[in-house]
Design a protein around this motif. Structure first.
Motif, PDB file in Angstrom:
ATOM      1  N   ILE A 121      11.499   3.925  -2.965  1.00 44.87           N
ATOM      2  CA  ILE A 121      11.309   3.150  -1.735  1.00 44.87           C
ATOM      3  C   ILE A 121      10.408   1.932  -1.958  1.00 44.87           C
ATOM      4  N   SER A 122      10.439   1.054  -0.978  1.00 45.73           N
ATOM      5  CA  SER A 122       9.424   0.032  -0.892  1.00 45.73           C
ATOM      6  C   SER A 122       8.881   0.100   0.527  1.00 45.73           C
ATOM      7  N   ALA A 123       7.665   0.571   0.650  1.00 41.79           N
ATOM      8  CA  ALA A 123       7.073   0.678   1.985  1.00 41.79           C
ATOM      9  C   ALA A 123       6.856  -0.712   2.555  1.00 41.79           C
ATOM     10  N   LYS A 124       6.796  -1.695   1.664  1.00 45.53           N
ATOM     11  CA  LYS A 124       6.552  -3.051   2.115  1.00 45.53           C
ATOM     12  C   LYS A 124       7.812  -3.663   2.750  1.00 45.53           C
ATOM     13  N   THR A 125       8.934  -3.564   2.041  1.00 45.20           N
ATOM     14  CA  THR A 125      10.154  -4.186   2.563  1.00 45.20           C
ATOM     15  C   THR A 125      10.932  -3.247   3.477  1.00 45.20           C
ATOM     16  N   ARG A 179     -12.562  -2.105   3.077  1.00 47.42           N
ATOM     17  CA  ARG A 179     -12.423  -1.570   1.722  1.00 47.42           C
ATOM     18  C   ARG A 179     -10.988  -1.189   1.405  1.00 47.42           C
ATOM     19  N   GLY A 180     -10.149  -1.243   2.423  1.00 42.82           N
ATOM     20  CA  GLY A 180      -8.751  -0.891   2.199  1.00 42.82           C
ATOM     21  C   GLY A 180      -8.548   0.568   1.872  1.00 42.82           C
ATOM     22  N   ILE A 181      -9.404   1.417   2.388  1.00 43.21           N
ATOM     23  CA  ILE A 181      -9.223   2.843   2.140  1.00 43.21           C
ATOM     24  C   ILE A 181      -9.234   3.595   3.458  1.00 43.21           C
ATOM     25  N   THR A 182      -8.629   4.749   3.464  1.00 45.64           N
ATOM     26  CA  THR A 182      -8.646   5.567   4.670  1.00 45.64           C
ATOM     27  C   THR A 182      -9.772   6.566   4.529  1.00 45.64           C
ATOM     28  N   VAL A 183     -10.659   6.602   5.499  1.00 40.07           N
ATOM     29  CA  VAL A 183     -11.759   7.537   5.401  1.00 40.07           C
ATOM     30  C   VAL A 183     -11.483   8.786   6.225  1.00 40.07           C
ATOM     31  N   ILE A 221      -5.270   6.544  -4.323  1.00 35.25           N
ATOM     32  CA  ILE A 221      -5.698   5.415  -3.514  1.00 35.25           C
ATOM     33  C   ILE A 221      -4.863   4.168  -3.837  1.00 35.25           C
ATOM     34  N   ASP A 222      -4.457   3.448  -2.805  1.00 36.60           N
ATOM     35  CA  ASP A 222      -3.719   2.184  -2.969  1.00 36.60           C
ATOM     36  C   ASP A 222      -2.248   2.316  -3.334  1.00 36.60           C
ATOM     37  N   HIS A 223      -1.735   3.523  -3.401  1.00 33.45           N
ATOM     38  CA  HIS A 223      -0.331   3.663  -3.761  1.00 33.45           C
ATOM     39  C   HIS A 223       0.600   3.437  -2.565  1.00 33.45           C
ATOM     40  N   GLY A 224      -0.023   3.211  -1.371  1.00 36.07           N
ATOM     41  CA  GLY A 224       0.793   2.757  -0.239  1.00 36.07           C
ATOM     42  C   GLY A 224       0.974   3.753   0.893  1.00 36.07           C
ATOM     43  N   LYS A 225       0.064   4.709   0.963  1.00 36.12           N
ATOM     44  CA  LYS A 225       0.165   5.750   1.990  1.00 36.12           C
ATOM     45  C   LYS A 225       0.180   5.178   3.405  1.00 36.12           C
ATOM     46  N   SER A 226      -0.802   4.331   3.701  1.00 34.35           N
ATOM     47  CA  SER A 226      -0.888   3.802   5.062  1.00 34.35           C
ATOM     48  C   SER A 226       0.307   2.913   5.373  1.00 34.35           C
ATOM     49  N   THR A 227       0.772   2.167   4.386  1.00 35.07           N
ATOM     50  CA  THR A 227       1.926   1.296   4.605  1.00 35.07           C
ATOM     51  C   THR A 227       3.162   2.150   4.906  1.00 35.07           C
ATOM     52  N   LEU A 228       3.342   3.230   4.165  1.00 33.54           N
ATOM     53  CA  LEU A 228       4.487   4.105   4.426  1.00 33.54           C
ATOM     54  C   LEU A 228       4.360   4.737   5.817  1.00 33.54           C
ATOM     55  N   LEU A 233       8.788   7.414  -5.233  1.00 31.95           N
ATOM     56  CA  LEU A 233       8.284   6.253  -5.970  1.00 31.95           C
ATOM     57  C   LEU A 233       8.193   5.099  -4.999  1.00 31.95           C
ATOM     58  N   ASN A 234       7.020   4.539  -4.856  1.00 30.66           N
ATOM     59  CA  ASN A 234       6.844   3.412  -3.929  1.00 30.66           C
ATOM     60  C   ASN A 234       6.734   2.104  -4.715  1.00 30.66           C
ATOM     61  N   LYS A 235       6.840   1.016  -4.010  1.00 24.12           N
ATOM     62  CA  LYS A 235       6.684  -0.335  -4.567  1.00 24.12           C
ATOM     63  C   LYS A 235       7.770  -0.669  -5.596  1.00 24.12           C
ATOM     64  N   VAL A 236       8.990  -0.159  -5.376  1.00 23.26           N
ATOM     65  CA  VAL A 236      10.061  -0.477  -6.334  1.00 23.26           C
ATOM     66  C   VAL A 236      10.465  -1.950  -6.249  1.00 23.26           C
ATOM     67  N   ASP A 237       9.976  -2.669  -5.199  1.00 23.53           N
ATOM     68  CA  ASP A 237      10.269  -4.104  -5.092  1.00 23.53           C
ATOM     69  C   ASP A 237       9.504  -4.924  -6.124  1.00 23.53           C
ATOM     70  N   LEU A 238       8.443  -4.377  -6.681  1.00 25.27           N
ATOM     71  CA  LEU A 238       7.629  -5.152  -7.634  1.00 25.27           C
ATOM     72  C   LEU A 238       8.385  -5.360  -8.938  1.00 25.27           C
ATOM     73  N   SER A 239       8.201  -6.551  -9.526  1.00 23.75           N
ATOM     74  CA  SER A 239       8.900  -6.807 -10.783  1.00 23.75           C
ATOM     75  C   SER A 239       8.304  -5.958 -11.905  1.00 23.75           C
TER      76      SER A 239
HETATM   77  P1  GTP Z   1      -5.752   4.128   1.004  1.00 21.26           P
HETATM   78  O1  GTP Z   1      -5.612   4.042   2.494  1.00 21.26           O
HETATM   79  O2  GTP Z   1      -6.890   3.344   0.521  1.00 21.26           O
HETATM   80  O3  GTP Z   1      -5.637   5.485   0.470  1.00 21.26           O
HETATM   81  O4  GTP Z   1      -4.535   3.316   0.400  1.00 21.26           O
HETATM   82  P2  GTP Z   1      -3.062   3.544   0.750  1.00 21.26           P
HETATM   83  O5  GTP Z   1      -2.490   4.488  -0.224  1.00 21.26           O
HETATM   84  O6  GTP Z   1      -2.917   3.827   2.196  1.00 21.26           O
HETATM   85  O7  GTP Z   1      -2.447   2.144   0.403  1.00 21.26           O
HETATM   86  P3  GTP Z   1      -2.005   1.002   1.395  1.00 21.26           P
HETATM   87  O8  GTP Z   1      -0.902   1.436   2.269  1.00 21.26           O
HETATM   88  O9  GTP Z   1      -3.210   0.430   2.028  1.00 21.26           O
HETATM   89  O10 GTP Z   1      -1.384   0.007   0.338  1.00 21.26           O
HETATM   90  C1  GTP Z   1      -2.145  -0.540  -0.712  1.00 21.26           C
HETATM   91  C2  GTP Z   1      -1.632  -1.916  -1.066  1.00 21.26           C
HETATM   92  O11 GTP Z   1      -0.299  -1.826  -1.583  1.00 21.26           O
HETATM   93  C3  GTP Z   1      -1.542  -2.832   0.144  1.00 21.26           C
HETATM   94  O12 GTP Z   1      -1.933  -4.120  -0.272  1.00 21.26           O
HETATM   95  C4  GTP Z   1      -0.056  -2.805   0.502  1.00 21.26           C
HETATM   96  O13 GTP Z   1       0.346  -3.988   1.132  1.00 21.26           O
HETATM   97  C5  GTP Z   1       0.591  -2.649  -0.855  1.00 21.26           C
HETATM   98  N1  GTP Z   1       1.894  -1.966  -0.767  1.00 21.26           N
HETATM   99  C6  GTP Z   1       2.170  -0.810  -0.140  1.00 21.26           C
HETATM  100  N2  GTP Z   1       3.465  -0.494  -0.295  1.00 21.26           N
HETATM  101  C7  GTP Z   1       4.029  -1.481  -1.032  1.00 21.26           C
HETATM  102  C8  GTP Z   1       5.344  -1.712  -1.541  1.00 21.26           C
HETATM  103  O14 GTP Z   1       6.290  -0.967  -1.334  1.00 21.26           O
HETATM  104  N3  GTP Z   1       5.516  -2.827  -2.282  1.00 21.26           N
HETATM  105  C9  GTP Z   1       4.517  -3.706  -2.548  1.00 21.26           C
HETATM  106  N4  GTP Z   1       4.789  -4.763  -3.284  1.00 21.26           N
HETATM  107  N5  GTP Z   1       3.265  -3.507  -2.080  1.00 21.26           N
HETATM  108  C10 GTP Z   1       3.030  -2.419  -1.347  1.00 21.26           C
END
Ligand code: GTP
Length: 606
Positions: A164-168, A54-58, A15-22, A133-139
């Motif tokens: 990767i960085s799903a964010k950037t 809740r920021g989760i996928t149901v 959870i929260d590792h960025g699945k939906s963002t990717l 590996l996600n979120k490599v943009d984070l310090s």
């Molecule tokens: P669930 O849907 O709850 O399973 O979570 P998820 O795995 O889909 O995570 P989600 O995509 O909602 O991302 C969780 C948080 O991480 C969000 O606040 C995103 O904005 C953040 N996030 C996702 N990818 C990145 C990234 O590459 N870099 C940074 N800095 N933040 C990220």
């Protein structure tokens, strides 16, 4: 699209590792959705309001996209999976429609408990795993360290891991390339007999049940007459197409494709997850089906106002149309009137449903304490009990009850090592057994991470375990569990008596070692919440015939007008009127008048 140009995959992650963002990035990159049409944080694949809150996928959502690589056009089907331990059933059914999975790990937080469970689920199904590996943009990202973890835990070669960085958006094109290059295409015979695997369904008011299918063999077209291997019922396809990401009708669905179908299916109970659909008249071997979802947490749900029952009923019906994994049964209680006993996959599932119900139904509900399904073994039969009132008052052979068993789980917790001791204490407080631990890293800067495993009774983790785990590890612990069968246990039924009459809605099943503590806490709580009566009311917690705890509610003065001397008639009448109004809402239990709100207060502070 011929099979060799199709790829079916899921994204699996803690959870929260960025699945939906990717998922969003992939849809954007392939032009399936436009970037500017939405705000940054609104994920298309997350549809429910509670999911956003809740920021989760149901609920798993599925989308198809087209991807061009060196003159070749590919059809990529993303099957989104929910990211919580309660929903492993949905994860496993989504994986059955895939050949590959993107294993996403947060580069700053590292491998977590659910990374492990989703990895194993994908591995068991023989899927090709692309480690990312996600979120490599984070310090705070520590890519090398996390890759070392992935190597030691999963045996993943660090050179296979994408950054990767799903964010950037960094590295996303590499993900698309890897999907095409590493994941094998589905196999299927276009000339074969139609075989469609049903892996999800939803309900539409106008078109009835909409099912998501993956075509194994053959071609499916509008107007085709199909039948279910499971129910033998026959249907005619009225519409079909792909999810792009919304429904886009197409002329046909070919082998390897994933899409939606509408047929004249009216009841969502007819859509069996794991079912195989075939052409009417053809005999096909069904694909190995699935275990139906197993409800593991039960609770009674009642309207705060008894007269609201029809509304509640309507809301529950509507919600269970879109969430088939909720088990539903009518029930009534002396104290609370008409209600429902609902079964959920886990406690988060219960919270999610409850919130959806409150949003939808727009009124307060009373939810009884959650219980798990117990096995009561009598001399001649075994009965499953998920409502404390059905639990035997005494467990001994003279009462023909040989033993009771409770569900247990195998739990794993991953934490930085400085919290390991605290986590062990927490587990022991919750009747843990077979406690063991190992370190996930052997070197590196900063604190190492450890994995603790143990067995726990499921009943111990349905209430506040997760919150305690988080607060006592400063948010660092991750937790996952798996079904580990049933075990004999020393359980008792605790009843609460008001003025010597039991209140059914408050019955509890507790472990003998906790009966004193629970009894005392509850009796105190009742004493605080129950309004004083015109006479003295004993409040007792009892197990069998033994009184475990007792408090006494002192009597109230009888006449509400007694304090109003001077004979002011109107004022006196007003008071009597008020009293009558209040009385109407009271429940009478053993001569004790209880407002329904009292139950709400008692149960919501559990
Ligand atoms: P669930 O849907 O709850 O399973 O979570 P998820 O795995 O889909 O995570 P989600 O995509 O909602 O991302 C969780 C948080 O991480 C969000 O606040 C995103 O904005 C953040 N996030 C996702 N990818 C990145 C990234 O590459 N870099 C940074 N800095 N933040 C990220």
């Amino acid at each position: 699209f011929p099979c060799h140009k199709i790829r079916n995959f899921s994204i699996i992650a803690h959870i929260d590792h960025g699945k939906s963002t990717l998922a969003d990035r992939l849809l954007e990159m392939t032009g399936t959705i436009k970037t500017d049409s939405r705000s940054v944080n609104q994920q298309v694949l997350d549809k429910l309001k509670v999911e956003r809150e809740r920021g989760i996928t149901v609920k798993a959502q599925t989308a198809s996209m087209f991807y061009q690589q060196n003159e070749l056009r590919f059809l990529l089907n993303l099957i989104d999976t929910p990211g919580h331990v309660d929903f492993s059933w949905e994860v496993s059914r989504s994986l059955a429609a895939c050949q590959g999975a993107l294993l996403l790990v947060d580069a700053s937080r590292g491998v977590q408990a659910q990374s492990l469970s989703v990895f194993h689920a994908a591995r068991e199904r023989g899927l090709t795993i692309i480690p990312i590996l996600n979120k490599v943009d984070l310090s705070t990202a520590q890519p090398d360290r996390v890759k070392a973890q992935m190597h030691s835990i999963f045996g993943i070669d660090p050179t296979d891991v994408l950054h990767i960085s799903a964010k950037t958006g960094e590295g996303i094109s590499g993900v698309l390339r890897a999907i095409v290059e590493r994941i094998p295409p589905p196999s299927g015979e276009i000339t074969g007999r139609l075989k469609a695997f049903l892996f999800d369904s939803s309900y539409d008011r106008y078109r009835g049940v909409i099912s998501l299918v993956s075509i194994q063999d053959g071609v499916l077209r509008k107007g085709d007459k199909i039948a279910s291997c499971h129910t033998r019922k026959k249907y005619e396809i009225t519409e079909l197409g792909i999810m792009h990401p919304e429904e886009v009708p197409t002329a046909q669905l070919l082998p390897g494709q994933v899409g939606y179908i509408a047929c004249n299916m009216r009841q969502s109970s007819e859509a069996h997850i794991g079912d195989t659909l075939h052409r009417v008249g053809d005999a096909v071997e069904p694909m190995p089906g699935f275990q139906p979802a197993k409800a593991m947490v039960f609770a009674g749900i009642y309207p705060l106002e008894s007269s609201d029952f029809p509304n509640l009923e309507e809301s529950i019906k509507r919600l269970t149309l879109t969430d088939r994994s909720v088990a539903v049964q009518r029930e009534s209680s002396v104290a609370l009137g008409q209600g429902y006993r609902l079964g959920f996959l886990g406690s988060l599932h219960m919270d999610v449903f409850r919130q959806r119900l409150e949003d939808e139904y727009d009124a307060n509900i009373v939810v009884t304490a959650p219980t798990v399904p117990y096995k009561v073994v009598y001399k001649d039969r075994t009965v499953m009990v998920s409502n404390p009132t059905d639990f035997p008052d005494v467990v001994d052979t003279s009462a023909h009850v040989c033993e009771v068993q409770e569900p247990i789980v195998k739990a794993s917790i991953i934490v930085p090592e400085e919290y390991l001791g605290e986590m062990m204490v927490l587990c022991f407080e919750h009747r843990a057994e077979d406690v063991d631990h190992q370190y996930l890293e052997t070197s590196g800067e900063g604190s190492n991470r450890a994995m603790l495993t143990c067995t726990l009774p499921l009943s111990e983790i349905v209430a506040h375990f997760f919150d305690k785990l988080k607060s006592r590890s400063s948010g660092f612990a991750s937790f996952d569990y798996d079904d580990a069968g049933y075990k004999q246990s020393s359980l008792v039924k605790m009843m609460f008596l008001l003025n010597n009459k039991p209140v059914d809605a408050l019955a509890l099943i507790v472990h003998r070692s906790a009966e004193q503590r629970t009894g005392r806490v509850w009796v105190k709580k009742l004493h605080k919440v129950i309004p004083r009566q015109l006479f003295e009311v004993p409040i007792q917690a009892v197990v069998g015939k033994r009184v475990i705890a007792r408090e006494t509610l002192s009597a109230l003065r009888a006449d509400v007008t007694a304090g109003l001397y001077g004979g002011h008639y109107e004022r006196k009448m007003k008071h009597l009127e008020n009293q009558k109004e209040a009385k109407r809402k009271l429940k009478r239990i053993g001569r004790v008048d209880l407002p329904q709100e009292a139950f709400f207060d008692i149960l919501s502070t559990r």
